[in-house]
Every structure is written in structure tokens, then in C-alpha cells.
Design an enzyme around this catalytic site. Sequence first.
Site: not given
Length: 318
Positions: A29, A156
Amino acid sequence: MTEAWRPDDEDERSRRGAWGSVKVRVPAKINLRLSVGPLRPDGYHEIGTVYHAIALYDELTAREGDNLTLTMDGEGTGVLALDESNLVIRAARALAAHARVPANARLHLRKQIPLAGGLAGGSADAAAALVACDELWGTGLSRDELAGLAADLGSDVPFLLYGGTAVGTGRGESVSPVLARPTTWHWVVAVADGGLSTPQVYAELDRLRATDAAPPPVGQSDDLLAALRQRDPLVLAAALGNDLQPAALSLRPALADVLDTGVAAGALAGLVSGSGPTCVFLAADGKQAEAVADALADAGVCRDVHLAYGAVPGARLV
Ligand code: C5P
């Protein structure tokens, strides 16, 4: 009487393969916007972020086993601990405890996402472990149920289950997808030598902000979401931002050379990814991305350069 295979059984059989194994691919990401608010009493910062999953992948294979083991190859081999402290093992144990099944699997991680790079590689691997073990053990949790376990493993991890582009709030664990027409965004990923510790980068931001009268509230991302809807890379480039960037640059001043080199080579924008030290560059198209990648490699300002596009799905069986 022989019972006919139902389509579900066919699917499961082909995914598990002949050797009782499953393979999951999971992306890295980046944060298109990372707005950091005040430090909370629990030691986390309130954040507002726009996550974006890019086509730089780790792969986790899970096979039947008599106990829980982890092996690996690729990025971080020989450095990353493969014991109970590893997020992959912790994810597998969390799922086994939740589903009340024995935590038995032989896991193998093939890593391309650098360690401690600001690309959430460890979180990605935890998301992959949840999806792989859920399939191997037939525990059948929904993505949302897996996301509940994921949030306890790291801020995350829930996003890496969903992928795409999504708004993250709270400490990042609360995720809602951004609804925009599919667009391919072209990125160049400049991997630095060595990592940065996420807690240290947050602490450095607090130190840099210590002179401020009051910690800033979490900023809004409305302009960035509007830029995504416009599907114009120049507009998106102007809307990118990362509050952790000054802290990462303070700890690693040489990153300024990386950012300057990419932008001088034609990138529309460059920014530190998450807590760094990886830097990412937005390009207008694939050709420009290649030119930026070549310039970064030639300048010798980073350890490795990848071309990647986004957005891509989160952890998926392959
Ligand atoms: O959630 P995760 O375990 O990935 O976070 C690692 C560390 O990063 C936390 O212990 C904290 O120091 C810092 N962090 C933070 N605020 C966030 C996310 C992470 O301060 N929103």
C-alpha cells in the site's frame, strides 16, 4: 450412490490444488494522503488517510502441517524473524483461536515488498495469512469478520484485505472504499537502503510539532477524493500529501535527493510513502514512469526501483 461434485467443491478443490495447499497474493500500500492528528492516550495517532494498493506483491503459500511453521525467500530473508513475533504467525494464531481450530499449517512467504519501507509489507503478509489459513482450514469467515481480527494485528492490516483505494480513519484500521470509476495510476517505487521504524517516525513528527501551540486536527481529504474522480494525473499529483514526510526527511535527509531526482526526471509528484523511507512518484503514463525509473536507477540514489500501477485488489487466492 456417488454424490456429484457441487460447483463449490470444484472451486475449493482447484484452489487447494492436489497437494492441500493454497496461495495468496497481497499488494503493497501507499498513502495518497496521510493526515496525522494528535497523539491519543493509547499511543496511536488519530489519522485520516487515503490508502491505495499497488501492484507490488508478496505471496504466501499455506500447506497442511502438524504444527505452525514459517519459511521465506526474497526481501528480508535472514533478517526478518520467523518466530512467534512475526505478524504472519500472529495472524494465523489469531484466526485459529477465533475459529477454535488447531493452528496447523506450513506457511511459506515469498517477499518482494521491502521491510520497514512504509509500504505496509508486514501488514500485507498478515492479511495474506488470514485469507490463506481461512481457506486452508475451511473456517469460512467473511472479509468483514477477517477485518475484525486484522485490526488487532496492525492499523494497516484491514485495508490490505480489501485493497483498491479506500479512506482510513481512527488509527487507520477503520476502512471505507472510495467509489470512483476504475482508473489506472502509474507509480514508480524507489526503495531505500535500510528501513525506518514507524513508531520512531511518528515520534519524530511529535518532536517537530512540539513547538506548535496545539496539535493540528486531522485534515480532510475531500480535495484528493475529488481529484481521483477527475481521473487526471496532474490534478491528483497536486492533491497528494503526507504529514509524516517532514519527519521521515528529518531522520533520513538523503531522501530529499531521491524526491528531487524523480521530479527532475519528469514525475508529476513524488512523496514519501507512509512512514518511509520508500519514495513513490506519480507518472502521467507508463512511458513516463519508465523514464523516471531509469533516471532513479542511473542516479544511484536508491537500492531498487519498481514500476507499479494502482489500484489493485487486496489479499486474494491465486
Ligand atoms: O498499528 P501498527 O502496529 O502498525 O503501528 C505501529 C506503531 O506506529 C504504533 O505502535 C505507533 O507507535 C505508530 N502509529 C501511530 N499512529 C497510527 C498508527 C501507528 O502512532 N495511527
